[in-house]
Enzyme design. Structure first.
Site, PDB file in Angstrom:
ATOM      1  N   LYS A 197      15.001  -6.192   0.924  1.00 48.64           N
ATOM      2  CA  LYS A 197      15.744  -5.899   2.178  1.00 48.64           C
ATOM      3  C   LYS A 197      16.342  -7.431   2.538  1.00 48.64           C
ATOM      4  CE  LYS A 197      16.145  -4.858   6.774  1.00 48.64           C
ATOM      5  NZ  LYS A 197      15.517  -4.264   7.929  1.00 48.64           N
ATOM      6  N   GLU A 203       7.182 -13.118  -3.283  1.00 49.97           N
ATOM      7  CA  GLU A 203       6.599 -12.406  -4.294  1.00 49.97           C
ATOM      8  C   GLU A 203       7.750 -11.834  -5.313  1.00 49.97           C
ATOM      9  OE1 GLU A 203       5.899 -12.061  -1.078  1.00 49.97           O
ATOM     10  OE2 GLU A 203       3.490 -11.603  -0.976  1.00 49.97           O
ATOM     11  N   GLY A 255      12.312  -1.943   6.466  1.00 54.10           N
ATOM     12  CA  GLY A 255      11.710  -1.809   5.011  1.00 54.10           C
ATOM     13  C   GLY A 255      10.923  -0.569   5.028  1.00 54.10           C
ATOM     14  N   ARG A 256       9.900  -0.311   6.031  1.00 53.16           N
ATOM     15  CA  ARG A 256       8.913   0.696   5.719  1.00 53.16           C
ATOM     16  C   ARG A 256       9.600   2.299   5.914  1.00 53.16           C
ATOM     17  NH1 ARG A 256       7.766  -2.636   9.598  1.00 53.16           N
ATOM     18  NH2 ARG A 256       7.647  -1.959  11.704  1.00 53.16           N
ATOM     19  N   GLU A 341       1.748  -1.118   9.965  1.00 51.60           N
ATOM     20  CA  GLU A 341       2.752  -2.317  10.480  1.00 51.60           C
ATOM     21  C   GLU A 341       3.563  -1.842  11.679  1.00 51.60           C
ATOM     22  OE1 GLU A 341       4.576  -5.045   7.132  1.00 51.60           O
ATOM     23  OE2 GLU A 341       6.133  -3.472   7.275  1.00 51.60           O
ATOM     24  N   HIS A 372     -16.460  12.607  -3.596  1.00 51.85           N
ATOM     25  CA  HIS A 372     -17.749  12.166  -4.037  1.00 51.85           C
ATOM     26  C   HIS A 372     -17.867  10.787  -4.004  1.00 51.85           C
ATOM     27  CE1 HIS A 372     -18.221  16.106  -6.357  1.00 51.85           C
ATOM     28  NE2 HIS A 372     -16.964  16.150  -6.079  1.00 51.85           N
ATOM     29  N   LYS A 501       2.494 -15.817   6.008  1.00 48.76           N
ATOM     30  CA  LYS A 501       3.687 -16.240   5.082  1.00 48.76           C
ATOM     31  C   LYS A 501       3.925 -17.675   5.374  1.00 48.76           C
ATOM     32  CE  LYS A 501       6.367 -12.101   4.937  1.00 48.76           C
ATOM     33  NZ  LYS A 501       7.672 -11.301   5.347  1.00 48.76           N
TER      34      LYS A 501
END
Ligand code: F6P
Length: 536
Positions: A197, A203, A255-256, A341, A372, A501
């Site tokens: 965005k 990263e 973004g999400r 978030e 399990h 950050k």
């Protein structure tokens, strides 16, 4: 949000069991569920009764939920700390009317970009546009957080519809991921999509530069084989991606919440534009339901109210998302970003401290695998963890229908077991049947007691089609919105990710060995020292 009345109802809950509610009301399953026509959300296996539900629903009116909902859909700047509208719903407003931000209808741009995506995706799929070595065999999406989790989740979910090139996702700055991903690929037949965005995320930009170098070294051409998805179109051009390969979106898409737009491009390339349209239509159908259904019949609202009951009223600190659908393997991770978030905040919209717990920890894993692994704690641990089960009536493998029946049976068995439990007397009877007596029977029986009365909800759907997936994702988006309104917080910013950050940026030169760690706390300095001493 005033919880006093609800807290006073908690006492009534302590003196009864969920199972008793079914004894008292033969229609409880129907009365305590919400439906959209094809999805059914059953919250009858909780302690919520008529009085509790009425008190929960009153909260919606107290916080003017309908006005807040209208404000979101109308494009008001409800993301107040960033001064932005919140309009991911416009991305799936396929046959809706105009949506205005600052007096401008945003729909022509939305539909124009969608059409460009369709053309590009079909050209990639059909081999009309190619790499230097021929048609694209592989697509690598580079992005992180909301520019990764949504498309990754949807790509897994829609595997039966995947008939385009192979898809790969690189998110982590750990070079291991991009190295492992690119190693088997042909740089002349790989398309790289850089999704960010902001187009500044360290990263993503680091991985994008690495992929570009790999492509050039291997005889590919980034001008031909790179595309970008971003709301910072100027930065994509500075990176060297031709304008025709850039798919922009506005800052009113969080973004999400962005999988519905250009961030969903890799999904569209995988499943085709028609299936992607069906996904959008599913989201739009949930929007219409959310906007029109009475609170008591409104699935996102009731899902949110069940969440508030468990988290803010009773105080359970986490909730488990348990899809009995292997293709939803990345859904818990996607929901972690969506919910945590959005609602992991301790300050209300007006800057005052939140006076109640924020959103819960969200975690999970598909069934039956989780059974399990961690279900032991869910059944017999000291903490109660409300569980949200999800399951389809049908799988996609008609030849393996017996697998699906087992899956469904296991899902239903878990919510039944959580509610019913097993008393000490029942456990004793079982031990006696196995021939135990006396002190050994007593000792063994105690380990086999299940307290039961543990709450769960179940979302059941016909089949995990693109349309159903769209409904499920929009359902949870609106659930997060409703919970945020009830908490009085801004669900659409994420200041909590900033400090880490900033510190990572200041630590960069220290880790490079260019700057001393002087001034850092003792622990950080010692860890840097270890890394430098052990560097190859
Ligand atoms: O660090 C959090 C975050 O800002 C998320 O909200 C976002 O989804 C992610 O980083 C990636 O951001 P971008 O799409 O701008 O690269």
């Amino acid at each position: 949000m005033q919880l006093d009345q609800l807290k006073s109802l908690v006492g009534s809950v302590n003196s009864r069991r969920i199972l008793d509610l079914f004894g008292a009301d033969s229609n409880r399953a129907q009365g305590f569920s919400a439906s959209t026509g094809d999805l059914l959300f059953d919250y009858s296996k909780t302690q919520i009764d008529d009085d509790i539900r009425a008190a929960l629903i009153r909260l919606c009116d107290k916080v003017n939920l309908s006005d807040r909902r209208a404000a979101m859909f109308a494009g008001d700047k409800i993301n107040e700390t960033e001064g932005r509208a919140v309009l991911h719903t416009a991305l799936r407003n396929l046959d809706g009317g105009p949506v205005e931000v600052d007096g401008q209808d945003v729909m022509p741009d939305v539909l124009d970009t969608l059409q460009r995506m369709r053309v590009f995706a079909e050209e990639v799929r059909g081999g009309t546009i190619t790499g230097t070595g021929g048609s694209f065999t592989d697509v690598v999406n580079i992005g992180i957080g909301g520019s990764d989790l949504g498309p990754v989740m949807a790509t897994h979910a829609l595997a039966p519809y995947h008939d385009g090139p192979r898809l790969h996702y690189v998110s982590n700055v750990d070079g291991a991921q991009i190295a492992d991903t690119l190693r088997p690929l042909d740089p002349t037949r790989t398309l790289v999509i850089v999704a960010s965005k902001t187009f500044t995320t360290i990263e993503t930009m680091t991985n994008a530069r690495t992929a570009r170098a790999w492509m050039i070294d291997g005889g590919g051409d980034p001008a031909q084989q790179f595309a970008a998805v971003s709301s910072a179109v100027d930065k994509t051009q500075a990176f060297g991606i031709p304008e025709a390969r850039v798919f922009g979106f506005a800052d009113w898409v969080g973004g999400r919440y962005s999988v519905w737009g250009p961030v969903g491009l890799p999904v569209m390339i995988a499943v085709g534009s028609n299936a992607f349209d069906a996904f959008l239509r599913g989201g739009q159908a949930m929007d219409l339901h959310f906007q029109s259904a009475e609170w008591i019949e409104n699935m996102p609202v009731m899902l949110a109210l069940v969440g508030v009951w468990h988290r803010q009223v009773i105080g359970h600190t986490s909730r488990a998302v348990l899809p009995y659908d292997q293709r939803l393997v990345r859904l818990p991770a996607y929901f972690q970003q969506l919910e945590m978030e959005s609602n992991g905040k301790s300050v209300a919209m007006d800057g005052s401290a939140l006076t109640m717990p924020s959103g819960p920890v969200v975690w999970g894993e598909p069934g039956t695998n989780g059974q399990h692994a961690f279900y032991q704690l869910i059944h017999q641990g000291t903490d109660v963890i409300p569980c949200e089960f999800m399951v389809a009536a049908n799988g996609h493998e008609p030849e393996l229908v017996h697998h699906h029946h087992l899956l469904l049976a296991n899902c239903l068995a878990q919510s039944e077991a959580l509610m019913q439990g097993r008393s000490l007397d029942e456990a004793r009877a079982r031990m006696a049947e196995q021939g135990l007596t006396g002190a050994e029977l007593e000792r063994q029986a105690r380990h086999r007691v299940f307290s039961g009365d543990r709450p769960s909800t179940t979302l059941i759907y016909p089949q995990l089609t693109p349309y159903v997936l769209g409904q499920i994702i929009a359902l949870y988006e609106h659930r997060v919105f409703v919970e945020g309104v009830l908490l009085g917080i801004n669900s659409f910013d994420q200041w909590g990710v900033e400090l880490g950050k900033e510190l990572a940026t200041s630590l960069g030169p220290i880790v490079e060995g260019e700057v001393s760690a002087k001034g850092k706390d003792g622990s950080t300095a010692a860890l840097v020292g270890y890394a430098l001493r052990h560097r190859d």
